[in-house]
Write a protein that holds these residues in place. Structure first.
Motif, short mmCIF file in Angstrom:
data_model
loop_
_atom_site.label_atom_id
_atom_site.label_comp_id
_atom_site.label_asym_id
_atom_site.label_seq_id
_atom_site.Cartn_x
_atom_site.Cartn_y
_atom_site.Cartn_z
N ALA A 142 37.35 48.45 -8.71
CA ALA A 142 36.47 47.40 -7.50
C ALA A 142 36.90 46.66 -7.44
N VAL A 143 36.76 45.83 -8.21
CA VAL A 143 36.62 44.04 -7.78
C VAL A 143 36.94 43.18 -9.10
N VAL A 151 26.91 42.39 -1.62
CA VAL A 151 27.12 42.50 -0.82
C VAL A 151 26.52 43.02 0.09
N GLU A 159 27.87 53.10 -2.36
CA GLU A 159 27.66 52.96 -0.55
C GLU A 159 29.36 51.75 -0.30
N TYR A 160 29.28 50.52 -0.99
CA TYR A 160 29.89 49.45 -1.02
C TYR A 160 31.54 50.27 -1.14
N ARG A 161 31.78 51.07 -1.45
CA ARG A 161 32.91 51.59 -2.16
C ARG A 161 33.48 52.61 -0.52
N ALA A 163 32.57 52.18 2.31
CA ALA A 163 32.24 51.04 3.42
C ALA A 163 33.51 50.01 2.94
N ARG A 164 34.20 49.41 1.82
CA ARG A 164 34.84 48.48 1.66
C ARG A 164 36.11 48.67 2.18
N GLY A 165 36.87 47.29 2.51
CA GLY A 165 37.96 47.23 3.85
C GLY A 165 36.94 47.44 5.57
N SER A 166 36.43 47.60 5.53
CA SER A 166 35.34 47.91 7.15
C SER A 166 34.68 46.42 7.25
N THR A 169 30.83 45.51 5.31
CA THR A 169 30.20 44.61 4.22
C THR A 169 31.36 42.75 4.54
N ASP A 170 31.07 42.91 5.87
CA ASP A 170 32.34 41.31 6.12
C ASP A 170 30.64 40.32 6.00
#
Length: 460
Positions: A142-143, A151, A159-161, A163-166, A169-170
């Motif tokens: 992932a990273v 995050v 949950e991170y995976r 939501a990633r790219g949305s 997690t910004d």
């Protein structure tokens, strides 16, 4: 985000190799070492002894603004954010046995030294911060570049995976912090786990950026410091000062920092401020990554280190970044040109010796030069260097470096006929090695490497 530089920084590099990631974390079995000693039980540090921040409040204010309003990627954060009210922390996933006591210790320090209302969660499902332990291989998919990371708005790696790219997690979309996830490898050394707890917890509740210019902070991607320093605790105390509020802009925070720092750190008022320090250009950061990558050749790493040094000198830096550039030069030349490597290490050390917090970095140089001395048969020099560095490293709570120094010390003592001192240093090293290196195989490998240096020194 913590990068996996610390592991490679502790390697002896005399063979030109980077030490491998430990295969497993083993904490109870006691096997014989190459010297015939039984591997001691895992050691851990007791009372923390952090030195207070030792720079001017004007410099610290600039550091805080650059830590608070920028991310490691260089993106600007529009507003100041923090948790409101008590902060609770939970551990989930495949939790290593050393993690709970190390978490208890760092939370206790945050309460005592930074005045933060933070404690273990009674109900993990309702924790403000969740530390999720996952296999390193899954994390790297992932990273790839992170040893551990933090995050917003999630409570688990899953949950991170998802939501990633949305925008979920910004960090730049936050106006306050309510839920944060920290992802840490479950199959790592006790020291790496502890280091991740310190840096990622500090970033989960406080500033998100790292600055290579800081010599006295874990908010620095060179990873020489492994536990929260006195400077770091001051930064966290400032972060939760009542004079600051969620949603403040950089200008609003800047206007309030002088009064906050005068109240919290009066000793910093009497110190003269140096000239303002500019952010490192992207070209220098890229060169750092290339100079310290385990991939590629020594020649490629040397070229990257030379670019680091050239940029540092062009920028006119006299801070940690110049010293780190010289350290990179030395590291890249260890297997090819020991004399040039020694000169570069010594140049870095001379800079670090005049910087607050530079004593730990200087101790890294002492370790490397002591290894050279051991291999060359200069046993009294190796002994003196390790005896100078060991108290510094013990205070800094770097078990892997402490174990390495004690092993070199033991071999130097033995070569000088000081057998009682050699045995005491070797026994002391083993428990710290188990905390710092993790697996029995890694402990034995380090003992064997250093024993080999002493054998070379005796036959030279």
């Amino acid at each position: 985000m913590r990068f996996p530089f610390a592991v490679t920084a502790l390697a002896l590099f005399l063979s030109g190799c980077v030490s491998a990631t430990p295969e497993q974390v083993t904490m109870t079995r006691s096997d014989a070492s190459p010297s015939g000693e039984r591997l001691a039980p895992l050691q851990s540090f007791a009372q923390a002894l952090p030195a207070p921040a030792a720079r001017s409040n004007a410099e610290i204010a600039q550091d805080i603004l650059d830590l608070e309003f920028l991310m490691e990627s260089g993106r600007a954060l529009p507003v100041f954010t923090r948790f409101e009210g008590p902060i609770t922390v939970a551990l989930t996933g495949d939790v290593p046995t050393t993690a709970p006591p190390d978490l208890t210790r760092v939370l206790s320090r945050m309460r005592a030294e930074a005045g933060i209302d933070i404690a273990p969660a009674g109900n993990a499902a309702q924790a403000a911060i969740t530390i999720d332990f996952q296999p390193r291989a899954a994390m790297r998919r992932a990273v790839p570049q992170a040893a551990c990371f933090v995050v917003p708005r999630v409570s688990s790696f899953a949950e991170y995976r998802a939501a990633r790219g949305s925008g979920v997690t910004d960090w730049t979309t936050l106006t306050r912090r309510e839920k944060v996830g920290i992802i840490v490898p479950s199959d790592s050394t006790p020291q790496e786990v502890r280091d991740c707890l310190h840096e990622e917890l500090a970033q989960a509740i406080g500033p998100l950026n790292d600055l290579y210019r800081l010599p006295d902070s874990v908010f620095n991607d060179d990873n020489f410091l492994t536990v929260l320093s006195g400077f770091d605790m001051l930064v966290l105390r400032v972060h939760y000062d009542p004079a600051l509020q969620n949603g403040m802009t950089r200008a609003e925070v800047a206007a309030r920092l002088p009064a906050i720092l005068a109240r919290l750190n009066p000793a910093g008022e009497g110190r003269g401020a140096g000239r303002p320090l500019a952010m490192a250009p992207r070209a220098w950061v890229d060169a750092v990554e290339q100079a310290f990558t385990p991939r590629g050749s020594d020649a490629a790493r040397l070229r990257a280190a030379q670019r680091m040094l050239s940029i540092a000198q062009t920028q006119g830096w006299q801070d940690n970044r110049l010293a780190f550039s010289w350290f990179a030069i030395g590291r890249a030349q260890v297997s090819q040109d020991r004399a040039a490597a020694t000169e570069a290490f010594r140049t870095a050390q001379a800079i670090w010796q005049r910087l607050p917090g530079g004593d730990v970095r200087s101790a890294h140089v002492d370790m490397q030069i002591a290894a050279f001395a051991l291999s060359d048969g200069r046993f009294a020099e190796a002994l003196a260097l390790t005896e100078r560095a060991i108290p510094v490293v013990r205070r800094a709570e770097n078990a892997a470096l402490l174990a390495t120094l004690l092993m070199i010390n033991a071999e130097a003592n033995a070569a000088l006929g000081r057998m009682h001192e050699a045995r005491a240093a070797r026994l002391d090293s083993l428990g710290w090695a188990r905390y710092g290196f993790g697996s029995d195989a890694q402990v034995r490998a380090r003992l064997s490497d250093i024993s080999g240096l002493a054998t070379t020194g005796r036959s030279g």
